[in-house]
Design an enzyme around this catalytic site. Structure first.
Site, short mmCIF file in Angstrom:
data_model
loop_
_atom_site.label_atom_id
_atom_site.label_comp_id
_atom_site.label_asym_id
_atom_site.label_seq_id
_atom_site.Cartn_x
_atom_site.Cartn_y
_atom_site.Cartn_z
N LYS A 62 0.86 -1.22 0.00
CA LYS A 62 0.00 0.00 0.00
C LYS A 62 0.88 1.25 0.00
O LYS A 62 1.96 1.24 -0.58
CB LYS A 62 -0.98 -0.04 1.17
N GLU B 171 -9.71 -0.34 -1.73
CA GLU B 171 -9.30 1.03 -1.39
C GLU B 171 -9.30 1.92 -2.63
O GLU B 171 -9.61 3.11 -2.56
CB GLU B 171 -7.92 1.00 -0.70
N GLU C 212 -11.41 -10.28 -1.03
CA GLU C 212 -11.10 -9.53 0.19
C GLU C 212 -12.37 -8.88 0.72
O GLU C 212 -12.79 -7.83 0.22
CB GLU C 212 -10.07 -8.44 -0.12
N GLY D 62 -7.45 -4.72 7.09
CA GLY D 62 -6.81 -3.83 8.05
C GLY D 62 -7.54 -3.72 9.38
O GLY D 62 -7.25 -2.83 10.17
N SER E 181 -6.65 -9.12 6.71
CA SER E 181 -6.10 -9.45 8.02
C SER E 181 -5.48 -10.85 8.09
O SER E 181 -5.55 -11.52 9.12
CB SER E 181 -7.15 -9.27 9.12
P1 PGA Z 1 -4.58 -6.36 5.41
O1 PGA Z 1 -4.80 -5.84 3.90
O2 PGA Z 1 -3.83 -7.64 5.31
O3 PGA Z 1 -3.80 -5.27 6.07
O4 PGA Z 1 -5.94 -6.56 5.98
C1 PGA Z 1 -5.09 -6.73 2.86
C2 PGA Z 1 -5.28 -6.00 1.57
O5 PGA Z 1 -5.88 -4.91 1.59
O6 PGA Z 1 -4.82 -6.44 0.50
#
Ligand code: PGA
Length: 243
Positions: free
Chosen positions: A10, A95, A163, A169, A207
Site C-alpha cells: 500500500k 481502497e 477480500e 486492516g 487481516s
Molecule cells: P490487510 O490488507 O492484510 O492489512 O488486511 C489486505 C489488503 O488490503 O490487501
C-alpha cells in the site's frame, strides 16, 4: 495448484524499506515452493527490482491506468510497470474502488490493459459489511466478477483476490466456512464464462497474519493470500509464506 503469497505494501515504504524486501528474499531462499510477490509503492519498484536481481521473488504494481500513455497526470501505465520489472499488478482493490471511485467497468479495462502489457492482473473483489449484513455477499461477488473480469480469458491469465472489505486492516477475518463458501461461489461464477477456470488462483485477503495463515491457506479453494499489514515486516510475511 501453486500457491501465490502476495504482499501489498500500500502507501508504505521509502528507500530504506528495501532492506525489508531483501530480508524477505533471503528468507524465501533459492528453492521456492510457492510463488511470492511483493507489490511495493510504485516509487520503490525500480530500486527494489535492482536491489534484488537474483531473487526468486516477483514484483508487481498496486494499480495501473487503463491506457498505455497519455495525459493522465499522476497515473502509471501497465507498460511502465512492466518496463521496471513488474510481472503482476493489483487492480480494483477496495481502497481504489472507495478512494478513487473505480467501478467494475474501470477495473475491467485496467485488467485488459495489464494483460496487453504482459502483466498478470490480480483482480480484487469483496463485499462491504452492509452488503454482508444484508445477505448480499454472493450476489455482490457475482456482480463484481461479471463486471470486472474481461471475457474470453483463460483461467491461467489472471488471479482473483477475495477480500471482504470489512476484514481489510481491521484484524477481523471471515470464518473458514465463509471463506470456503465464497471461494466455491467465485470458482463457479468464473467457470460460467472463463475457459480453464480451474487454473485461476483465488487468493483470500483481509487481516491474514502468521497466526491465522495456515488455517486460511489450508481452506478448500484458497490458492494463496493477498497480505497487507503483515507483509511489511519480513518475519511476519515469511511466516505466512511458510505457513
Ligand atoms: P490487510 O490488507 O492484510 O492489512 O488486511 C489486505 C489488503 O488490503 O490487501
Amino acid at each position: 495448484m501453486r500457491r501465490l503469497i502476495a504482499g501489498n505494501w500500500k502507501m508504505n515504504g521509502i528507500l530504506s524499506s528495501i532492506e525489508e524486501a531483501k530480508a524477505i528474499s533471503a528468507g524465501v531462499g533459492g528453492s521456492l515452493e510457492h510463488d511470492v510477490l511483493i507489490c511495493p509503492p510504485a516509487t520503490l519498484l525500480h530500486p527494489m527490482v535492482n536491489a534484488l536481481t537474483n531473487s526468486n521473488i516477483a514484483f508487481g504494481g498496486q494499480d495501473c491506468h487503463a491506457n498505455f500513455s497519455g495525459a493522465h497526470t499522476g497515473d502509471i501505465s501497465p507498460e511502465m510497470l512492466k518496463d521496471l520489472g513488474a510481472t503482476y499488478v493489483i487492480v480494483g482493490h477496495s481502497e481504489r474502488r472507495a478512494d478513487h471511485g473505480e467501478t467494475n467497468a474501470i477495473v475491467r479495462e485496467k485488467a485488459l490493459s495489464a494483460l496487453k502489457a504482459g502483466l498478470t492482473p490480480i483482480i480484487c473483489i469483496g463485499e462491504s459489511l452492509e452488503q454482508r449484513d444484508a445477505g448480499q455477499t454472493m450476489s455482490v461477488l457475482k456482480e463484481q466478477i461479471l463486471g470486472s473480469v474481461p471475457e474470453a480469458l483463460n483461467g491461467n491469465q489472471f488471479v482473483i483476490a477475495y477480500e471482504p472489505v470489512w476484514a481489510i486492516g481491521t484484524g477481523k477475518t471471515a470464518s473458514i466456512n465463509d471463506i470456503a463458501a465464497a471461494h466455491a461461489h467465485i470458482g463457479g461464477v468464473l467457470a460460467s464464462f472463463v475457459e480453464n477456470a480451474d487454473a485461476c488462483r483465488l487468493l483470500y485477503g483481509g487481516s491474514v497474519k502468521p497466526s491465522n495463515a495456515a488455517e486460511i491457506l489450508g481452506t478448500e479453494g484458497v490458492h494463496g493470500a493477498l497480505v497487507g499489514g503483515a507483509s511489511l515486516k519480513a518475519s511476519d510475511f515469511l511466516a505466512i509464506v511458510s505457513a
